[in-house]
Write an enzyme that holds these catalytic residues in place. Structure first.
Site, PDB file in Angstrom:
ATOM      1  CE1 TYR A 224      -4.285   1.475   0.267  1.00  0.00           C
ATOM      2  CE2 TYR A 224      -3.093   3.102   1.552  1.00  0.00           C
ATOM      3  CZ  TYR A 224      -4.224   2.718   0.851  1.00  0.00           C
ATOM      4  OH  TYR A 224      -5.269   3.582   0.732  1.00  0.00           O
TER       5      TYR A 224
ATOM      6  CE1 TYR B 180      -5.412   5.902  -2.236  1.00  0.00           C
ATOM      7  CE2 TYR B 180      -7.566   6.787  -2.798  1.00  0.00           C
ATOM      8  CZ  TYR B 180      -6.663   6.357  -1.855  1.00  0.00           C
ATOM      9  OH  TYR B 180      -7.010   6.376  -0.528  1.00  0.00           O
TER      10      TYR B 180
END
Lengths: 139, 392
Positions: free
Chosen positions: B296, B346
């Site tokens: 992440y 994203y």
């Protein structure tokens, strides 16, 4: 800052847990919760002690002394119209002498002069008729 | 650190991801979030060789910026979902929803579950712009001081790491540059223009210590996966990708919302330090066994913290680990082979799961890590998060 009526930044909305903190700021007193059972402080306030679970909490005036735990320098204003005249500004996690951390602004020095563990002291600033914010400046 | 819980994920290799689907990733989809969610989910179901009538569970996560699970079930005409849940959560939930799908199937609530994240993250609700511009509840202690956006939140963590261990702009830049090299090879990536260290260093200061290229993209798009039992997976169209292990968690005093970190013990370490023991124990493997890692990366810095937290290198060593080239595609731990949130797009971390599955299936084209057998996916950057170990 322009007139208080024009204050465009978020103003804190006190709640039953936090009301004594914000009321203290209005009197230029930095109030934090103290556990009468384990003798530790906590911030932000809560209904019970995060260390021992006790409900025996009282409010004590902090010394106002602290130091820089971490800090950022905001250079890009968000929202732009609100912070365009403020950048660059410093937001710090301030570690109070009582052992709790509190987010605030470091004022009274250039952003470049802020360093880790720099000693600070509270400096209250009235931003609206009702609201006084606890800021920090070099001690 | 992070005392392991007594229990850990205990369903090693019993469940699998059998389908994946995406939409295009763009800055302006011109479509509803509902339409994006339906398209990605339908693609995942079809990729698995299934029809919507074969699906009986659906789960997602959102910040009130998405189409809810029942809306997507309605759009797809899933006849009777026995599990339809929306997590009000951030990127920390990107792996948790897959683990929750497994839990639902194991409990008998459903047999086959679609997991998705859909968002108009650039043209609609922009997470990067900060939370609601108000100061009540947890934000009364942060917003009045102009501490509002996620870049501002994460910069505070990054600075603390810098205080503890030292961190140079170039060490952050290495992450951005390496991930861009991968995105250049990825037709789905939004940013495919090569980036040099000079480009990185010249990018605009946003909030010290972050420049523009430390911060992830904002994206309109959706991703979805289909989860079912290993037993059912055997007869399906795609080679199953098995869920070896997983974990969700964080440390003590996580705060009153995702931004709040006032009480967090040590901002040079994030959730990954606390889930590492459970994660590796559940899968029965070690960091050395991982062939490809999708970590992440809402910010460059979050990769450093997770490399250390999950044990790929020691505390304070991630900067030099990355400088040594270990996270490059030809390094010992290829990281974010799609370009990550920083350069692919994203989709709140769910695109990492898609990339891991493609890598394990050998479908990643020019960016394929040869013979990738075991993948790590992670989700989260601050006080809480989730991770999985997948294998082909």
């Amino acid at each position: 800052m322009s007139s208080p009526e024009a204050y465009a930044k978020p103003v804190p909305v006190p709640d039953p847990d936090s009301a004594p903190f914000w009321a203290g700021c209005r009197e230029q007193r930095l109030m934090i919760q103290h556990c009468d059972d384990c003798s530790r402080h906590q911030f932000p306030p809560s209904n019970i002690c995060a260390h021992c679970g006790s409900g025996r909490l009282s409010w004590k005036q902090a010394s106002g002394a602290g130091k820089v735990f971490s800090w950022i320098v905001v250079r890009h204003p968000v929202p732009r119209p609100v912070y365009i005249d403020d950048v660059p500004y410093v937001v710090a996690l301030v570690e109070l002498a009582e052992g709790v951390r509190m987010p605030s602004n470091v004022v009274g020095c250039a952003p470049e002069d802020v360093v880790a563990d720099m000693p600070l002291k509270v400096a209250f600033k009235q931003v609206t008729e009702e609201v006084v914010l606890p800021l920090f400046e070099p001690a | 650190m992070g005392t392991a819980r007594r229990s850990a994920y205990a369903l090693k290799d019993k469940y699998a991801i059998v389908g994946i689907g995406t939409t295009d990733y763009s800055a302006n989809s011109g479509r509803t979030v509902r339409a994006l969610a339906i398209e990605a989910s339908a693609n995942a179901i079809s990729d698995a060789g299934l029809k919507p009538a074969d699906v009986d569970g659906i789960v997602s996560y959102n910040f009130n910026d998405s189409a809810p699970a029942i809306a997507v079930a309605t759009g797809l005409d899933i006849p009777n979902a026995g599990y339809a849940v929306d997590f009000l959560a951030g990127g920390n939930a990107a792996n948790l929803i897959v683990l929750s799908a497994v839990a639902a199937i194991e409990a008998g609530l459903a047999d086959t579950v679609v997991c998705y994240r859909a968002m108009n993250g650039r043209s609609g609700f922009r997470l990067g712009g900060g939370r609601e511009f108000r100061a009540l509840g947890p934000t009364q202690y942060t917003a009045p001081f102009g501490w509002i956006t996620y870049p501002q939140a994460m910069a505070m963590w990054c600075r603390r790491y810098q205080i503890e261990y030292g961190l140079t702009p170039e060490q952050l830049g290495n992450v951005a540059v390496t991930l861009r090299e991968n995105a250049v090879l990825n037709p789905r990536a939004m940013q495919r223009k090569p980036m040099t260290m000079d480009d990185y260093l010249a990018s605009r200061p946003i909030v010290d210590p972050f420049r523009m290229f430390d911060i992830c993209l904002e994206t309109d798009g959706a991703c979805a996966v289909v989860v079912t039992s290993a037993e059912r997976a055997r007869d399906m169209k795609q080679k199953p990708v098995y869920i070896m292990g997983g974990a969700y968690g964080g440390g003590p005093q996580q705060g009153d919302d995702l931004f709040d970190c006032i009480r967090w013990p040590d901002h040079s370490k994030n959730y990954s330090h606390y889930i590492a023991d459970d994660l590796w124990r559940s899968a029965g493997v070690t960091p050395n066994d991982v062939d490809v890692a999708e970590i992440y990366d809402c910010f460059t810095y979050s990769i450093l913290m997770q490399l250390e937290g999950l044990g790929f290198c020691g505390l304070g060593e991630a900067g030099s680990y990355i400088a040594d080239g270990h996270i490059r595609r030809d390094g010992k731990l290829p990281v974010n082979t799609h370009g990550g949130l920083l350069s692919e797009g994203y989709i709140h971390g769910f695109n990492h799961v898609i990339e891991a599955v493609e890598q394990l299936r050998g479908q990643s084209g020019p960016r394929q890590v040869p013979d990738a057998e075991i993948a790590l996916t992670t989700a989260g950057a601050m006080t809480c998060g989730s991770a999985m170990i997948l294998r082909r």
